[in-house]
Design a protein around this motif. Structure first.
Motif, PDB file in Angstrom:
ATOM      1  N   PHE A  88       0.896  -1.201  -0.232  1.00  0.00           N
ATOM      2  CA  PHE A  88       0.046   0.147  -0.202  1.00  0.00           C
ATOM      3  C   PHE A  88       0.807   1.258  -0.039  1.00  0.00           C
ATOM      4  O   PHE A  88       0.278   2.180  -0.745  1.00  0.00           O
ATOM      5  CB  PHE A  88      -1.005  -0.078   1.289  1.00  0.00           C
ATOM      6  N   THR A  89       1.800   1.409   0.927  1.00  0.00           N
ATOM      7  CA  THR A  89       2.651   2.492   1.140  1.00  0.00           C
ATOM      8  C   THR A  89       3.377   3.285  -0.323  1.00  0.00           C
ATOM      9  O   THR A  89       3.204   4.467  -0.531  1.00  0.00           O
ATOM     10  CB  THR A  89       3.811   2.283   2.000  1.00  0.00           C
ATOM     11  N   PRO A  90       3.840   2.252  -1.062  1.00  0.00           N
ATOM     12  CA  PRO A  90       4.554   2.649  -2.186  1.00  0.00           C
ATOM     13  C   PRO A  90       3.490   3.738  -2.959  1.00  0.00           C
ATOM     14  O   PRO A  90       3.842   4.846  -3.756  1.00  0.00           O
ATOM     15  CB  PRO A  90       5.020   1.575  -3.033  1.00  0.00           C
ATOM     16  N   ALA A  91       2.412   3.362  -3.449  1.00  0.00           N
ATOM     17  CA  ALA A  91       1.367   4.038  -4.024  1.00  0.00           C
ATOM     18  C   ALA A  91       1.233   5.359  -3.688  1.00  0.00           C
ATOM     19  O   ALA A  91       1.099   6.382  -4.450  1.00  0.00           O
ATOM     20  CB  ALA A  91      -0.113   3.249  -3.993  1.00  0.00           C
ATOM     21  N   LEU A  92       1.093   5.545  -2.270  1.00  0.00           N
ATOM     22  CA  LEU A  92       1.017   6.974  -1.493  1.00  0.00           C
ATOM     23  C   LEU A  92       2.164   7.609  -1.862  1.00  0.00           C
ATOM     24  O   LEU A  92       2.217   8.806  -2.028  1.00  0.00           O
ATOM     25  CB  LEU A  92       0.834   6.738  -0.140  1.00  0.00           C
ATOM     26  N   ALA A  93       3.462   7.010  -1.532  1.00  0.00           N
ATOM     27  CA  ALA A  93       4.634   7.778  -1.676  1.00  0.00           C
ATOM     28  C   ALA A  93       4.949   8.118  -3.466  1.00  0.00           C
ATOM     29  O   ALA A  93       5.697   9.027  -3.241  1.00  0.00           O
ATOM     30  CB  ALA A  93       5.942   6.876  -1.458  1.00  0.00           C
ATOM     31  N   GLY A 129       7.942   1.645  -7.218  1.00  0.00           N
ATOM     32  CA  GLY A 129       6.948   0.764  -7.760  1.00  0.00           C
ATOM     33  C   GLY A 129       7.418  -0.672  -7.673  1.00  0.00           C
ATOM     34  O   GLY A 129       6.664  -1.632  -7.488  1.00  0.00           O
ATOM     35  N   SER A 130       8.787  -0.712  -7.929  1.00  0.00           N
ATOM     36  CA  SER A 130       9.362  -2.084  -7.867  1.00  0.00           C
ATOM     37  C   SER A 130       9.138  -2.766  -6.278  1.00  0.00           C
ATOM     38  O   SER A 130       9.223  -3.966  -6.279  1.00  0.00           O
ATOM     39  CB  SER A 130      10.679  -2.063  -8.332  1.00  0.00           C
ATOM     40  N   ILE A 131       9.385  -1.744  -5.389  1.00  0.00           N
ATOM     41  CA  ILE A 131       9.069  -2.297  -3.940  1.00  0.00           C
ATOM     42  C   ILE A 131       7.848  -2.772  -3.668  1.00  0.00           C
ATOM     43  O   ILE A 131       7.875  -3.568  -2.973  1.00  0.00           O
ATOM     44  CB  ILE A 131       9.349  -1.009  -2.953  1.00  0.00           C
ATOM     45  N   ALA A 132       6.807  -2.168  -4.234  1.00  0.00           N
ATOM     46  CA  ALA A 132       5.378  -2.460  -4.146  1.00  0.00           C
ATOM     47  C   ALA A 132       5.220  -4.078  -4.441  1.00  0.00           C
ATOM     48  O   ALA A 132       4.368  -4.546  -3.990  1.00  0.00           O
ATOM     49  CB  ALA A 132       4.572  -1.668  -4.859  1.00  0.00           C
ATOM     50  N   ALA A 133       6.151  -4.550  -5.481  1.00  0.00           N
ATOM     51  CA  ALA A 133       5.849  -6.055  -6.069  1.00  0.00           C
ATOM     52  C   ALA A 133       5.987  -6.849  -4.780  1.00  0.00           C
ATOM     53  O   ALA A 133       5.458  -7.723  -4.674  1.00  0.00           O
ATOM     54  CB  ALA A 133       6.856  -6.319  -7.063  1.00  0.00           C
ATOM     55  N   VAL A 278      -4.570   3.216  -9.276  1.00  0.00           N
ATOM     56  CA  VAL A 278      -5.064   3.749 -10.469  1.00  0.00           C
ATOM     57  C   VAL A 278      -5.063   5.197 -10.566  1.00  0.00           C
ATOM     58  O   VAL A 278      -4.800   5.943 -11.540  1.00  0.00           O
ATOM     59  CB  VAL A 278      -6.828   3.768 -10.463  1.00  0.00           C
ATOM     60  N   VAL A 279      -5.117   6.109  -9.557  1.00  0.00           N
ATOM     61  CA  VAL A 279      -5.034   7.318  -9.406  1.00  0.00           C
ATOM     62  C   VAL A 279      -3.648   7.801  -9.493  1.00  0.00           C
ATOM     63  O   VAL A 279      -3.154   8.867 -10.349  1.00  0.00           O
ATOM     64  CB  VAL A 279      -5.307   7.733  -7.864  1.00  0.00           C
ATOM     65  N   VAL A 280      -2.518   7.002  -9.062  1.00  0.00           N
ATOM     66  CA  VAL A 280      -0.959   7.372  -9.323  1.00  0.00           C
ATOM     67  C   VAL A 280      -0.626   7.200 -10.889  1.00  0.00           C
ATOM     68  O   VAL A 280      -0.286   8.032 -11.470  1.00  0.00           O
ATOM     69  CB  VAL A 280      -0.196   6.295  -8.428  1.00  0.00           C
ATOM     70  N   ILE A 281      -1.356   6.087 -11.546  1.00  0.00           N
ATOM     71  CA  ILE A 281      -1.143   5.769 -12.795  1.00  0.00           C
ATOM     72  C   ILE A 281      -1.732   7.094 -13.668  1.00  0.00           C
ATOM     73  O   ILE A 281      -1.135   7.758 -14.444  1.00  0.00           O
ATOM     74  CB  ILE A 281      -1.975   4.684 -13.280  1.00  0.00           C
TER      75      ILE A 281
END
Lengths: 385, 165
Positions: A88-93, A129-133, A278-281
């Motif tokens: 979750f966190t990377p999307a926010l960051a 994003g690669s961390i989110a994986a 989706v919002v980040v994209i």
């Protein structure tokens, strides 16, 4: 770390976490209802007030928080607990580097509407994003579930494959704009170019032709790199793992895939993380391909100056800022709508189709895009001198 | 502030590295300790103005290579003590020797370096500067590395193809 920076970070958190995330669940329900000719969520109410189903996100949150938080036997307790947070966190960051406005100065104060205006802008989003994986890959393993393991295997293969295509597909854009800093990209996209300028450079028309000078296009990423726009969007959608790229969670075969063993708010974090992505994209695509915060054909300076003539330079800056933030979020919402449209239109791709699209279509096309972009740039340099 | 950040992230990096060594029973834990080390190193790079290297560190090592490690570990299902049980004294001795030699060499180099450290500009280590250096001064090395990587990819494809046929 100034007060302004803190204010911007708080704004991002407030808008994204408090505003966008609950509303995204509502958007998804209502848009799917619209597309399937249904009414959609409208039953939850507070004292009879329903406001077109906007109460539903609140009931969702209450349900998620009050459910039992279950950790299965044989699970890796620490990883099982931490995985939803990693996802979750990377999307926010990632939103830290996306600019939603330019630079403004009024009454002696300076505002720059981006939390971190870093030199490595887009690369930061790729890295985070690669961390989110990890949040997705480890979840299936940590839950000690075979469906989850299958989902994890698929998610790791899919995310590695599409990270390659994602990085290579936008190299052409970096070449055209000469930067990876997102604010510089926003500024570069305010310029315009003459669509018929080649007539003049080849000597077929004399200089100063009215038609040649007045048919212009904004230097938006989607105009100068149309192929990259679609390839990058496809790669990002695959990274997001929502339909049609949802083989890792495929309900009909893997039940829920990698997050099968999660309940309560941990499950909620995965859902919320996907919606936030989706919002980040949408934000990233807006900043890179759709001209960011600016209006087409009108540069920041022209807008500030134009309003400034009527209301004075200070108000000119403030009103330009409001317009720019509005324009940015308008483009953002349009792209969110487009992504939802894709999500509710296409059926799930088969696993081999996902791999074929990534390795056999997107990667060769992006490499060709780099070569063609380089050739065209050389040609333009030769002709215009 | 800077010193505090440096020491805390150095400790995290060293702790992660120790985690890789000590987690012989659980290869997933070891791989994740490696990620922690990589992330801490990336922070140290960024603190040294080498921002591009720092971000690449996260993208390449944490984002791709360790994910592949995890993929392989999960694919082969290396749970429990199925790995690292047998000891290999010769390899360990050679490893210790190499580590000691490199550490001594590094310490000597640092001793010889001019003090105080030269001042560097803010731009140092930015994406543009790195690109400038890589594609002018070290162009041949970059090309050679590219050819090497291509050879690796072709080799992998041939080997995979053979096992399919």
């Amino acid at each position: 770390m100034t007060v302004g920076t803190v204010a911007i970070i708080l704004f991002i958190f407030a808008v994204l976490a408090m505003g966008f995330m609950p509303i995204m669940t509502w958007v998804e329900r209502k848009q799917s209802a619209l597309m399937q000719d249904r009414v959609g969520a409208n039953r939850a109410d507070i004292l009879g007030v329903r406001i077109i189903g906007l109460i539903h996100p609140i009931t969702d949150a209450i349900k998620m928080i009050t459910k039992e938080d279950f950790i299965p036997t044989g699970a890796h307790r620490f990883l099982h607990t931490i995985c939803p947070l990693i996802a979750f966190t990377p999307a926010l960051a990632a939103f830290a580097v996306i600019p939603y406005g330019g630079q403004y100065s009024a009454w002696g104060a300076e505002w720059s509407l981006v939390a971190a205006d870093v030199d490595y802008g887009v690369l930061f989003v790729f890295a985070i994003g690669s961390i989110a994986a990890y949040g997705s890959i480890l979840a299936g393993w940590a839950g000690n579930n075979n469906w989850g393991m299958l989902g994890s295997m698929r998610v790791s293969a899919q995310m590695i494959s599409y990270e390659v295509a994602m990085g290579v597909s936008v190299v052409g854009l970096f070449m055209v704009f000469g930067t990876v800093r997102l604010t510089d990209m926003g500024i570069a996209q305010q310029e315009t170019f003459r669509l018929l300028g080649f007539l003049e450079h080849f000597g077929w028309l004399g200089p100063g032709n009215w038609v040649v000078d007045h048919i212009t296009l904004p230097m938006w990423g989607i105009v100068v790199q149309p192929l990259a726009f679609f390839m990058f969007l496809a790669a990002l959608l695959a990274e997001n793992k929502r339909p049609p790229f949802d083989t890792p969670e495929g309900e009909s075969e893997l039940v829920a895939g990698y997050f099968i063993e999660y309940s309560g708010m941990k499950f909620g974090l995965y859902t919320a993380g996907e919606l936030l992505e989706v919002v980040v994209i949408a934000g990233l695509m807006t900043a890179m391909f759709l001209g960011g915060w600016s209006l087409p054909w009108i540069s920041d300076e022209e807008l500030k100056y134009g309003i400034g003539l009527l209301l004075g330079p200070n108000m000119g800056n403030v009103i330009a800022m409001v317009i720019h933030v509005g324009v940015f979020f308008g483009k953002l919402l349009a792209l969110i709508f487009f992504q939802m449209l894709i999500r509710w239109s296409l059926p799930r791709f088969r696993y081999d189709q996902v791999m074929n699209l990534g390795w056999k279509i997107l990667l060769p096309l992006s490499l060709a895009n780099i070569v063609v972009t380089g050739l065209v740039m050389l040609l333009i340099k030769e002709v215009t001198g | 502030m800077e010193a505090a950040l440096f020491y805390s992230f150095s400790i995290i990096a060293v702790a992660g590295a120790l985690g890789v060594l000590l987690n012989v029973r659980n290869s997933i834990n070891a791989a994740l300790s490696l990620v922690v080390t990589m992330l801490a190193l990336a922070v140290l790079f960024i603190m040294l103005n080498a921002e591009f290297i720092g971000v690449l560190q996260v993208m390449v090592y944490a984002g791709a290579i360790v994910v592949l490690f995890l993929f392989v570990v999960m694919l082969l299902n290396l749970r429990g003590g199925s790995m690292g049980a047998e000891s290999q004294p010769v390899l360990k001795a050679v490893g210790a020797l190499i580590v000691t030699a490199v550490s001594v060499k590094l310490a000597l180099l640092l001793q010889l370096a001019p003090r105080p450290w030269p001042e560097i500009s803010e731009e140092y280590g930015s994406v543009a500067q790195m690109g400038q250096v890589l594609y002018t001064d070290y162009l041949l090395a970059v090309q050679a590395a590219g050819v090497l990587l291509l050879a690796g990819i072709v080799g992998a494809v041939i080997m995979a193809k053979r096992s399919i046929d």
